[in-house]
Design a protein around this motif. Structure first.
Motif, PDB file in Angstrom:
ATOM      1  N   GLU A  41       0.822  -1.213   0.000  1.00  0.00           N
ATOM      2  CA  GLU A  41       0.000   0.000   0.000  1.00  0.00           C
ATOM      3  C   GLU A  41       0.859   1.267   0.000  1.00  0.00           C
ATOM      4  OE1 GLU A  41      -2.936  -0.172   3.102  1.00  0.00           O
ATOM      5  OE2 GLU A  41      -3.216  -2.320   2.766  1.00  0.00           O
ATOM      6  N   GLY A  42       2.133   1.115  -0.356  1.00  0.00           N
ATOM      7  CA  GLY A  42       3.040   2.257  -0.406  1.00  0.00           C
ATOM      8  C   GLY A  42       3.233   2.889   0.958  1.00  0.00           C
ATOM      9  N   GLU A  43       3.110   4.202   1.014  1.00  0.00           N
ATOM     10  CA  GLU A  43       3.311   4.937   2.263  1.00  0.00           C
ATOM     11  C   GLU A  43       2.246   4.626   3.302  1.00  0.00           C
ATOM     12  OE1 GLU A  43       3.627   9.055   1.290  1.00  0.00           O
ATOM     13  OE2 GLU A  43       5.605   8.830   0.394  1.00  0.00           O
ATOM     14  N   ASN A  44       1.111   4.108   2.884  1.00  0.00           N
ATOM     15  CA  ASN A  44       0.012   3.814   3.807  1.00  0.00           C
ATOM     16  C   ASN A  44       0.095   2.431   4.438  1.00  0.00           C
ATOM     17  OD1 ASN A  44      -1.095   6.324   3.191  1.00  0.00           O
ATOM     18  ND2 ASN A  44      -2.170   5.483   1.430  1.00  0.00           N
ATOM     19  N   THR A  45       1.138   1.680   4.118  1.00  0.00           N
ATOM     20  CA  THR A  45       1.286   0.322   4.650  1.00  0.00           C
ATOM     21  C   THR A  45       1.519   0.360   6.154  1.00  0.00           C
ATOM     22  OG1 THR A  45       2.248  -0.401   2.559  1.00  0.00           O
ATOM     23  CG2 THR A  45       2.629  -1.814   4.458  1.00  0.00           C
ATOM     24  N   GLN A  46       0.781  -0.489   6.854  1.00  0.00           N
ATOM     25  CA  GLN A  46       0.966  -0.617   8.299  1.00  0.00           C
ATOM     26  C   GLN A  46       2.001  -1.716   8.554  1.00  0.00           C
ATOM     27  OE1 GLN A  46      -0.462   1.395  10.624  1.00  0.00           O
ATOM     28  NE2 GLN A  46      -1.214   2.506   8.831  1.00  0.00           N
ATOM     29  N   ILE A  47       3.054  -1.375   9.282  1.00  0.00           N
ATOM     30  CA  ILE A  47       4.132  -2.319   9.572  1.00  0.00           C
ATOM     31  C   ILE A  47       3.805  -3.046  10.873  1.00  0.00           C
ATOM     32  CG2 ILE A  47       6.613  -2.559  10.010  1.00  0.00           C
ATOM     33  CD1 ILE A  47       5.938  -1.566   7.196  1.00  0.00           C
ATOM     34  N   ALA A  48       3.799  -4.378  10.822  1.00  0.00           N
ATOM     35  CA  ALA A  48       3.464  -5.180  12.002  1.00  0.00           C
ATOM     36  C   ALA A  48       4.543  -5.073  13.072  1.00  0.00           C
ATOM     37  CB  ALA A  48       3.268  -6.634  11.596  1.00  0.00           C
ATOM     38  N   ASP A  49       5.816  -5.096  12.669  1.00  0.00           N
ATOM     39  CA  ASP A  49       6.918  -5.037  13.624  1.00  0.00           C
ATOM     40  C   ASP A  49       7.900  -3.951  13.172  1.00  0.00           C
ATOM     41  OD1 ASP A  49       8.910  -5.454  15.458  1.00  0.00           O
ATOM     42  OD2 ASP A  49       9.087  -7.619  15.102  1.00  0.00           O
ATOM     43  N   PRO A  50       7.644  -2.698  13.558  1.00  0.00           N
ATOM     44  CA  PRO A  50       8.490  -1.586  13.103  1.00  0.00           C
ATOM     45  C   PRO A  50       9.960  -1.724  13.500  1.00  0.00           C
ATOM     46  CG  PRO A  50       6.523  -0.762  14.200  1.00  0.00           C
ATOM     47  CD  PRO A  50       6.546  -2.239  14.392  1.00  0.00           C
ATOM     48  N   GLU A  51      10.211  -2.280  14.680  1.00  0.00           N
ATOM     49  CA  GLU A  51      11.597  -2.433  15.132  1.00  0.00           C
ATOM     50  C   GLU A  51      12.363  -3.396  14.220  1.00  0.00           C
ATOM     51  OE1 GLU A  51      13.801  -4.218  19.017  1.00  0.00           O
ATOM     52  OE2 GLU A  51      12.144  -2.814  19.385  1.00  0.00           O
ATOM     53  N   LYS A  52      11.730  -4.502  13.878  1.00  0.00           N
ATOM     54  CA  LYS A  52      12.357  -5.479  12.986  1.00  0.00           C
ATOM     55  C   LYS A  52      12.565  -4.876  11.592  1.00  0.00           C
ATOM     56  CE  LYS A  52      11.918 -10.203  11.297  1.00  0.00           C
ATOM     57  NZ  LYS A  52      11.095 -11.410  11.295  1.00  0.00           N
ATOM     58  N   CYS A  53      11.610  -4.110  11.140  1.00  0.00           N
ATOM     59  CA  CYS A  53      11.705  -3.439   9.841  1.00  0.00           C
ATOM     60  C   CYS A  53      12.902  -2.489   9.827  1.00  0.00           C
ATOM     61  CB  CYS A  53      10.411  -2.692   9.551  1.00  0.00           C
ATOM     62  SG  CYS A  53      10.393  -1.827   7.972  1.00  0.00           S
ATOM     63  N   ASP A  54      13.065  -1.707  10.890  1.00  0.00           N
ATOM     64  CA  ASP A  54      14.188  -0.772  10.980  1.00  0.00           C
ATOM     65  C   ASP A  54      15.523  -1.507  11.029  1.00  0.00           C
ATOM     66  OD1 ASP A  54      12.408   1.326  10.912  1.00  0.00           O
ATOM     67  OD2 ASP A  54      12.420   1.620  13.103  1.00  0.00           O
ATOM     68  N   GLN A  55      15.570  -2.619  11.762  1.00  0.00           N
ATOM     69  CA  GLN A  55      16.798  -3.417  11.829  1.00  0.00           C
ATOM     70  C   GLN A  55      17.166  -3.969  10.457  1.00  0.00           C
ATOM     71  OE1 GLN A  55      15.888  -6.401  14.748  1.00  0.00           O
ATOM     72  NE2 GLN A  55      16.560  -5.138  16.474  1.00  0.00           N
ATOM     73  N   MET A  56      16.158  -4.433   9.736  1.00  0.00           N
ATOM     74  CA  MET A  56      16.392  -4.977   8.404  1.00  0.00           C
ATOM     75  C   MET A  56      16.934  -3.888   7.480  1.00  0.00           C
ATOM     76  SD  MET A  56      13.816  -7.256   6.095  1.00  0.00           S
ATOM     77  CE  MET A  56      13.360  -8.189   7.542  1.00  0.00           C
ATOM     78  N   TYR A  57      16.339  -2.707   7.556  1.00  0.00           N
ATOM     79  CA  TYR A  57      16.814  -1.604   6.726  1.00  0.00           C
ATOM     80  C   TYR A  57      18.266  -1.273   7.053  1.00  0.00           C
ATOM     81  CZ  TYR A  57      17.806   2.957   4.931  1.00  0.00           C
ATOM     82  OH  TYR A  57      18.428   3.994   4.294  1.00  0.00           O
ATOM     83  N   GLU A  58      18.567  -1.139   8.330  1.00  0.00           N
ATOM     84  CA  GLU A  58      19.937  -0.785   8.746  1.00  0.00           C
ATOM     85  C   GLU A  58      20.949  -1.833   8.282  1.00  0.00           C
ATOM     86  OE1 GLU A  58      20.861   2.080   9.919  1.00  0.00           O
ATOM     87  OE2 GLU A  58      18.795   2.775  10.054  1.00  0.00           O
ATOM     88  N   SER A  59      20.589  -3.114   8.364  1.00  0.00           N
ATOM     89  CA  SER A  59      21.482  -4.182   7.910  1.00  0.00           C
ATOM     90  C   SER A  59      21.735  -4.085   6.411  1.00  0.00           C
ATOM     91  CB  SER A  59      20.889  -5.551   8.234  1.00  0.00           C
ATOM     92  OG  SER A  59      20.791  -5.741   9.619  1.00  0.00           O
ATOM     93  N   LEU A  60      20.680  -3.900   5.653  1.00  0.00           N
ATOM     94  CA  LEU A  60      20.822  -3.786   4.203  1.00  0.00           C
ATOM     95  C   LEU A  60      21.610  -2.535   3.818  1.00  0.00           C
ATOM     96  CD1 LEU A  60      17.239  -4.894   3.143  1.00  0.00           C
ATOM     97  CD2 LEU A  60      19.370  -6.143   2.711  1.00  0.00           C
ATOM     98  N   ALA A  61      21.388  -1.443   4.527  1.00  0.00           N
ATOM     99  CA  ALA A  61      22.116  -0.202   4.246  1.00  0.00           C
ATOM    100  C   ALA A  61      23.611  -0.383   4.527  1.00  0.00           C
ATOM    101  CB  ALA A  61      21.545   0.951   5.072  1.00  0.00           C
ATOM    102  N   ARG A  62      23.958  -1.122   5.585  1.00  0.00           N
ATOM    103  CA  ARG A  62      25.370  -1.384   5.875  1.00  0.00           C
ATOM    104  C   ARG A  62      26.007  -2.238   4.785  1.00  0.00           C
ATOM    105  NH1 ARG A  62      23.425  -1.788  11.214  1.00  0.00           N
ATOM    106  NH2 ARG A  62      23.294  -4.048  11.029  1.00  0.00           N
ATOM    107  N   ILE A  63      25.272  -3.227   4.309  1.00  0.00           N
ATOM    108  CA  ILE A  63      25.803  -4.074   3.228  1.00  0.00           C
ATOM    109  C   ILE A  63      25.987  -3.232   1.968  1.00  0.00           C
ATOM    110  CG2 ILE A  63      25.280  -5.995   1.675  1.00  0.00           C
ATOM    111  CD1 ILE A  63      23.813  -7.301   4.073  1.00  0.00           C
ATOM    112  N   ASN A  64      24.988  -2.441   1.627  1.00  0.00           N
ATOM    113  CA  ASN A  64      25.057  -1.607   0.424  1.00  0.00           C
ATOM    114  C   ASN A  64      26.166  -0.567   0.525  1.00  0.00           C
ATOM    115  OD1 ASN A  64      24.073  -0.795  -2.169  1.00  0.00           O
ATOM    116  ND2 ASN A  64      23.170   0.985  -1.173  1.00  0.00           N
ATOM    117  N   GLY A  65      26.440  -0.085   1.715  1.00  0.00           N
ATOM    118  CA  GLY A  65      27.476   0.918   1.929  1.00  0.00           C
ATOM    119  C   GLY A  65      28.873   0.335   2.079  1.00  0.00           C
ATOM    120  N   ASN A  66      29.021  -0.966   1.901  1.00  0.00           N
ATOM    121  CA  ASN A  66      30.316  -1.654   2.004  1.00  0.00           C
ATOM    122  C   ASN A  66      30.990  -1.462   3.361  1.00  0.00           C
ATOM    123  OD1 ASN A  66      30.449  -2.951  -0.513  1.00  0.00           O
ATOM    124  ND2 ASN A  66      31.055  -1.030  -1.493  1.00  0.00           N
ATOM    125  N   VAL A  67      30.195  -1.325   4.410  1.00  0.00           N
ATOM    126  CA  VAL A  67      30.744  -1.121   5.751  1.00  0.00           C
ATOM    127  C   VAL A  67      31.665  -2.270   6.136  1.00  0.00           C
ATOM    128  CG1 VAL A  67      30.126  -1.012   8.208  1.00  0.00           C
ATOM    129  CG2 VAL A  67      28.832   0.316   6.527  1.00  0.00           C
TER     130      VAL A  67
END
Length: 135
Positions: A41-67
């Motif tokens: 639903e794009g921006e209107n999507t309700q996230i069931a577990d926001p903390e897990k979603c944020d962790q997943m984003y941070e992990s992927l961002a670190r991989i993409n950034g070659n950390v």
């Protein structure tokens, strides 16, 4: 906050490289598909577990950034087999070329097989009834 998460994932997808040599196996393509299904639903999507979603984003961002590549540099750019990156890329190119060639050969064989079958097949069922006269 869901809109912000969605935009961050979209930006990550835009930055994530695609590897055209790995069609169907590309991590960037897989990531884009997962983000599309997670945020239906794009921006209107309700996230069931926001903390897990944020962790997943941070992990992927670190991989993409070659950390981790910067933190733990390689001594040599080879795999455990000793194959260099260039040799592996050439090998992948050849395997992709071979797959395409084999697929086209299969299509040609099907065409050849079909034409042979048509040439040597028995007559059609209507013709078969004429061969076997009723007793």
């Amino acid at each position: 906050m869901s809109a912000t998460r969605y935009r961050r994932f979209l930006k990550l997808c835009e930055e994530w490289p695609r590897d055209e040599t790995k069609k169907g196996r590309d991590l960037g393509t897989f990531l884009r598909q997962r983000v599309a299904s997670a945020f239906r639903e794009g921006e209107n999507t309700q996230i069931a577990d926001p903390e897990k979603c944020d962790q997943m984003y941070e992990s992927l961002a670190r991989i993409n950034g070659n950390v981790y590549r910067q933190r733990f540099p390689r001594v040599r750019d080879t795999s455990f087999t000793g194959v260099t990156v260039e040799e592996k890329q050439f090998s992948l190119f050849l395997s992709g070329f071979a797959t395409t060639t084999l697929e086209s050969m299969d299509e040609e064989k099907k065409g050849l097989w079909k034409s042979i079958m048509e040439k040597f097949s028995s007559k059609s069922p209507e013709d078969g009834s004429e061969k076997n006269p009723e007793k």
